[in-house]
Every structure is written in C-alpha cells, then in structure tokens.
Design an enzyme around this catalytic site. Structure first.
Site, short mmCIF file in Angstrom:
data_model
loop_
_atom_site.label_atom_id
_atom_site.label_comp_id
_atom_site.label_asym_id
_atom_site.label_seq_id
_atom_site.Cartn_x
_atom_site.Cartn_y
_atom_site.Cartn_z
N CYS A 1 -34.67 -17.77 -2.19
CA CYS A 1 -33.54 -18.55 -2.68
C CYS A 1 -34.03 -19.51 -3.76
CB CYS A 1 -32.89 -19.34 -1.54
SG CYS A 1 -32.04 -18.32 -0.33
N HIS B 1 -38.77 -18.36 2.04
CA HIS B 1 -37.67 -19.27 1.76
C HIS B 1 -38.05 -20.09 0.55
CE1 HIS B 1 -35.48 -18.24 5.35
NE2 HIS B 1 -36.49 -18.58 6.15
#
Length: 242
Positions: A132, A89
C-alpha cells in the site's frame, strides 16, 4: 512538412546472468504465498537466479539489499540485470518490516544504483513493489519556456547515478493495494501472467498489465473498487525478458 524518423531499436544485452531478490513479509498478509509461488515460476521460466527471504525486519530489508549488491559486485561473470521484489505493508515511500518498524524505499533503491553497484552500472535494475502507498480507495470514474541550458555529449563517457532503473508499484501514491487471502495480490498475479504470456519490451508489457488491471473490478467488502499500478522509468534502452 517534416518526415519523422523511427526511433532506433537499441536494447540491453541480456545474454549474461539474470539475478533476482525477493523480500516478503508474510505476517498478516494472507495470500502472499500464492504471489511467491507465481514469482518463483516466473523467474525460473525467464532464466533468473532467484533468492527469496521471508519476513525480514526493517533493518534486514536494508541488509539484504546491501548483501545482494556485494554478491553481484563479487561475481566474475557478466551480469545482465537485477530484479528486486519488495512485498509488505506500507505507506507512501516506506515499507513495514516483520518487526513493525518502517524502512524508506529510497534507502533500499540506493543500494544498486550506478554509483554503488559497479557490476550493474548501465544495466537494468527493476524494482517491483507490492505494498500500500496510502489509505485511499479508488471507486473508479465513468468514461464518456525554460532557462535550462542543454549541453551536448561530453568527450568523457559518463552516466547519471539513477539511470537504467525501473520502479513498478502495485498502486499509485496515496492509495491502498489489494490482495486476496488465497489467490494472492491482484498486481503480482497480473504481472506474472503478462510477463509469461507475452513478449516485447518490458514497458510495453507493463502497459498491458495496467490495461488488464484498469479493466477489472476489485470487490472489497461488497463494494467495487478500481486500482492501477504506477511505473517510473529511467531506462535508456529497451529491455526484453524473452
């Protein structure tokens, strides 16, 4: 009218060892095992010596890159290039470790630059970042004089600290990256398919990756979205993987 000359075809020497390091956080990232399998298949077919570590903490991301650098510099054989795959992430410029702490990408990238890794000096260093880079989602769009002084080559052979590096991000700054909970990430799966199915300079291959991703719709929560990778290059020569 002038008659432009074609560019010289100078390529990196890929006859030596090809090394790869993959650091992947699997926690709350369903589908990442499919990406790891695809990457391992790609590295094996392209002749890389591959090392993989699952679920590094933020500190371990840094430690593993520094360990990788020391191992490369300790080798006695010729090293052609290094690939580093980072999957976690993330937000812009940062990755989240298994411990939910953040590490700066610029700190990770520094480990293998021309100053800190002598064995890779003037050699290609490729970073693949599946994470991301923000929270925005792209719905897609319908298609219808400087004072800088340039100095010529010095007598002393030198090289900038940050050349020969290729950063490949799964999405553009500020946007999320998509991952299927069984089939893996759109970016990694597309990249592996292109790298194994096509031959040519790596920047040409990445253009094909971008084309395929741009032409495909990603459906999330019933809504169609678009996504494309971002490539940042300071390569000085053409890089061929096969």
């Amino acid at each position: 009218m002038s008659n432009p000359r074609p560019l010289e075809e100078e390529a990196y020497d890929m006859s030596g060892a090809r090394l790869a390091l993959t650091l992947c956080v699997t926690k709350a990232r369903e589908g990442c095992e499919a990406d790891l399998d695809a990457l391992e298949r790609m590295f094996q077919q392209l002749g890389f010596q591959s090392t993989m570590k699952r679920d590094p903490t933020a500190q371990q991301f840094q430690e593993e890159l520094e360990k990788f650098q020391r191992a490369i510099d300790a080798r006695e054989d010729f090293v052609s290039c290094a690939f580093v795959v980072l999957m976690a992430h993330g937000l812009e410029g940062r990755l989240e470790g298994e411990d939910e702490q953040m590490v700066k990408l610029e700190d990770l990238f520094r480990a293998l630059n021309n100053k800190n890794c002598q064995a890779l000096r003037a050699k290609p260093k490729v970073y693949i970042v599946q994470a991301c880079r923000g929270e925005q989602r792209d719905p897609g769009e319908s298609v219808g004089g400087s004072n800088t002084v340039m100095i010529s080559k010095d007598d002393l052979e030198t090289i900038p600290t940050y050349t020969d590096t290729l950063h490949i991000y799964s999405t553009v700054e500020g946007y999320i990256s998509y991952r299927h909970d069984k089939n893996g990430s759109f970016f990694i799966q597309t990249l592996v398919n292109v790298f194994l199915e096509r031959k040519g300079p790596i920047l040409d291959l990445l253009t094909e990756v971008t084309r395929r991703m741009a032409e495909t719709k990603v459906v999330q929560e019933g809504e169609e979205k678009k996504v494309n990778p971002e490539i940042q290059s300071t390569l000085r020569k053409r890089l061929y993987l096969q």
